[in-house]
Write an enzyme that holds these catalytic residues in place. Sequence first.
Site, PDB file in Angstrom:
ATOM      1  N   ARG A   1     -18.736  -1.718  23.174  1.00 24.90           N
ATOM      2  CA  ARG A   1     -19.906  -2.517  22.916  1.00 24.90           C
ATOM      3  C   ARG A   1     -20.246  -2.669  21.404  1.00 24.90           C
ATOM      4  O   ARG A   1     -21.444  -2.758  20.966  1.00 24.90           O
ATOM      5  CB  ARG A   1     -21.187  -1.653  23.363  1.00 24.90           C
ATOM      6  CG  ARG A   1     -21.165  -1.663  24.991  1.00 24.90           C
ATOM      7  CD  ARG A   1     -22.599  -1.290  25.855  1.00 24.90           C
ATOM      8  NE  ARG A   1     -22.592   0.448  25.331  1.00 24.90           N
ATOM      9  CZ  ARG A   1     -22.113   1.116  26.454  1.00 24.90           C
ATOM     10  NH1 ARG A   1     -21.407   0.717  27.508  1.00 24.90           N
ATOM     11  NH2 ARG A   1     -21.984   2.408  26.199  1.00 24.90           N
TER      12      ARG A   1
ATOM     13  N   GLU B   1      -7.238   1.311  -4.380  1.00 19.72           N
ATOM     14  CA  GLU B   1      -8.067   1.900  -2.889  1.00 19.72           C
ATOM     15  C   GLU B   1      -9.278   2.587  -3.034  1.00 19.72           C
ATOM     16  O   GLU B   1      -9.446   3.805  -3.364  1.00 19.72           O
ATOM     17  CB  GLU B   1      -7.088   2.681  -2.289  1.00 19.72           C
ATOM     18  CG  GLU B   1      -7.528   3.245  -0.726  1.00 19.72           C
ATOM     19  CD  GLU B   1      -6.490   3.954  -0.073  1.00 19.72           C
ATOM     20  OE1 GLU B   1      -6.768   4.106   1.296  1.00 19.72           O
ATOM     21  OE2 GLU B   1      -5.429   4.335  -0.476  1.00 19.72           O
TER      22      GLU B   1
ATOM     23  N   HIS C   1       0.828  -1.160   0.207  1.00 15.62           N
ATOM     24  CA  HIS C   1      -0.109   0.108  -0.031  1.00 15.62           C
ATOM     25  C   HIS C   1       0.938   1.255   0.086  1.00 15.62           C
ATOM     26  O   HIS C   1       1.448   1.669   1.000  1.00 15.62           O
ATOM     27  CB  HIS C   1      -0.804  -0.248   1.313  1.00 15.62           C
ATOM     28  CG  HIS C   1      -1.815   0.870   1.211  1.00 15.62           C
ATOM     29  ND1 HIS C   1      -3.204   0.694   1.522  1.00 15.62           N
ATOM     30  CD2 HIS C   1      -1.949   2.258   0.866  1.00 15.62           C
ATOM     31  CE1 HIS C   1      -4.146   1.982   1.505  1.00 15.62           C
ATOM     32  NE2 HIS C   1      -3.076   2.785   0.849  1.00 15.62           N
TER      33      HIS C   1
ATOM     34  N   HIS D   1       1.350   5.111  -2.373  1.00 13.91           N
ATOM     35  CA  HIS D   1       1.083   5.795  -3.417  1.00 13.91           C
ATOM     36  C   HIS D   1       2.116   6.736  -4.090  1.00 13.91           C
ATOM     37  O   HIS D   1       1.939   7.596  -5.204  1.00 13.91           O
ATOM     38  CB  HIS D   1       0.207   6.828  -2.896  1.00 13.91           C
ATOM     39  CG  HIS D   1      -1.052   6.292  -2.327  1.00 13.91           C
ATOM     40  ND1 HIS D   1      -1.997   6.047  -2.884  1.00 13.91           N
ATOM     41  CD2 HIS D   1      -1.368   6.363  -0.805  1.00 13.91           C
ATOM     42  CE1 HIS D   1      -3.239   5.578  -2.050  1.00 13.91           C
ATOM     43  NE2 HIS D   1      -2.462   5.520  -0.855  1.00 13.91           N
TER      44      HIS D   1
ATOM     45  N   HIS E   1      -0.413   7.478  11.988  1.00 14.09           N
ATOM     46  CA  HIS E   1      -1.622   6.666  11.787  1.00 14.09           C
ATOM     47  C   HIS E   1      -1.884   5.765  12.979  1.00 14.09           C
ATOM     48  O   HIS E   1      -3.242   5.787  13.226  1.00 14.09           O
ATOM     49  CB  HIS E   1      -1.311   5.737  10.639  1.00 14.09           C
ATOM     50  CG  HIS E   1      -1.302   6.419   9.147  1.00 14.09           C
ATOM     51  ND1 HIS E   1      -0.109   7.202   8.857  1.00 14.09           N
ATOM     52  CD2 HIS E   1      -2.251   6.567   8.437  1.00 14.09           C
ATOM     53  CE1 HIS E   1      -0.513   7.552   7.745  1.00 14.09           C
ATOM     54  NE2 HIS E   1      -1.797   7.303   7.425  1.00 14.09           N
TER      55      HIS E   1
ATOM     56  N   ALA F   1      -3.363  12.240   5.333  1.00  5.79           N
ATOM     57  CA  ALA F   1      -3.490  12.078   3.746  1.00  5.79           C
ATOM     58  C   ALA F   1      -2.312  11.241   3.120  1.00  5.79           C
ATOM     59  O   ALA F   1      -1.720  11.478   2.280  1.00  5.79           O
ATOM     60  CB  ALA F   1      -3.684  13.384   2.999  1.00  5.79           C
TER      61      ALA F   1
ATOM     62  N   ASP G   1       1.684   3.502   3.488  1.00  8.13           N
ATOM     63  CA  ASP G   1       0.755   4.396   2.587  1.00  8.13           C
ATOM     64  C   ASP G   1       1.388   5.552   2.341  1.00  8.13           C
ATOM     65  O   ASP G   1       1.097   6.872   2.413  1.00  8.13           O
ATOM     66  CB  ASP G   1      -0.130   4.614   3.909  1.00  8.13           C
ATOM     67  CG  ASP G   1      -1.571   5.326   3.225  1.00  8.13           C
ATOM     68  OD1 ASP G   1      -1.857   5.045   2.274  1.00  8.13           O
ATOM     69  OD2 ASP G   1      -2.454   5.890   3.922  1.00  8.13           O
TER      70      ASP G   1
ATOM     71  N   ASP H   1       4.216   4.241  11.736  1.00  8.05           N
ATOM     72  CA  ASP H   1       4.856   5.518  11.608  1.00  8.05           C
ATOM     73  C   ASP H   1       4.750   6.519  12.872  1.00  8.05           C
ATOM     74  O   ASP H   1       5.434   7.629  12.784  1.00  8.05           O
ATOM     75  CB  ASP H   1       4.352   6.228  10.296  1.00  8.05           C
ATOM     76  CG  ASP H   1       2.747   6.472  10.150  1.00  8.05           C
ATOM     77  OD1 ASP H   1       2.150   6.188  11.477  1.00  8.05           O
ATOM     78  OD2 ASP H   1       2.478   7.214   9.182  1.00  8.05           O
TER      79      ASP H   1
END
Length: 390
Positions: A230, A132, A61, A63, A254, A311, A277, A251
């Site tokens: 719950r 994605e 994953h 970009h 995240h 992002a 990412d 990292d």
Amino acid sequence: MSGAIRGARILTPEDTIETGTVVFDDAGQITDARPGAEPRPGADIMDAAGLTLVPGFIDLHVHGGGGFSLATKDSSEIESYARWVISRGVTGFLATVFASDFGEALAFVGAAGYVSDWQPEGGATILGVNLEGPFVNPRRRGALPKAWVRAPSPMELAALSKASDGSIKLMTLAPELPGAQELQQSALEDWITVAVGHTDATYEEARRAFGAGASHVTHAYNGMRPFHHRDPGPVLAALDSPQVTLEVIADGVHLHPATVRAIVRAAGPERVALVTDGVPPAGTAQEGFRVGDEEATLAGDRVLLGDGTIAGGAATMVRIVRNMVEWGAASLSEAVRMASTVPACVLRLEKKGRIAPGFDADLVALDSDLDVAMTWVAGRLVFARGQHSN
């Protein structure tokens, strides 16, 4: 030319060889890996004394990075990224794609598909496409462009798959959406691994998706219904589904280190896939880039939209592996397994992710600071730092 790497500590990663030799043939496949292994006559021999040799990292994953985007209409930009990322220990990756609209996505997956399943000279192997979206929940789209999000449609997935020349290997789906079950079945029939992500699915909805063949989670805890005692949500559903792997972005942005440790303890390193990412500014001094129609800014270790939405990632894979060790989330062998062996299994790559006879000689030599000293792809030295370049 056949070759050998001699004198390194070797993490296979299932076993540790304190001082050994890895031998590979002209085709770039490992033929021997043990103490005292003998190379063929005339083989090119590299000395790796004082270094730790591990399987090359596989990023499922990502970009972009190094100033290069993988969501592009220019295939050569993807090749440029492949040549940059080997300095971070990555020997294979999925070009992860989202877009501003469907038409742009067709062009992006076409460019990525054109260079998929091969290794550019001096670069990492482009293993395929990670889609994605767009079949995700608008409530949990995160930084994905609003116009990218679409209702599940087997016809649209077929169009994207055709544009990619069959190179889509992984896709993210919100299983609670109307039509998601039919779309998931279509993806599985096309040999696409289905990941649950960008989703507001309940625990029960996610368990049903996993029971029907979804087998992966896109960046755990990010872009999804959060845990509540719950209403435990999709991550707990994944942990309760033994066949499911989870992406972890270690990292420190995240996920908190304590959360990373908890996921690894609960799932075990054999079910965690480390991912970056990463976005185009990763590994550079570049400060901004476009996400659809919005501007994202790199500030320190955070990549943010104007409203504060995360992002993407700025950390490289070798940094993430180092974090896992420094945070006490994993031993180096376990971190390597999560960065190499598990991603290879997710993609059903039977000859990658281990140092053993019959496996590809995709290898990384790490120094004592867990920085990349050398990288090999299919037995060819594609990166060497400092004194190791001689």
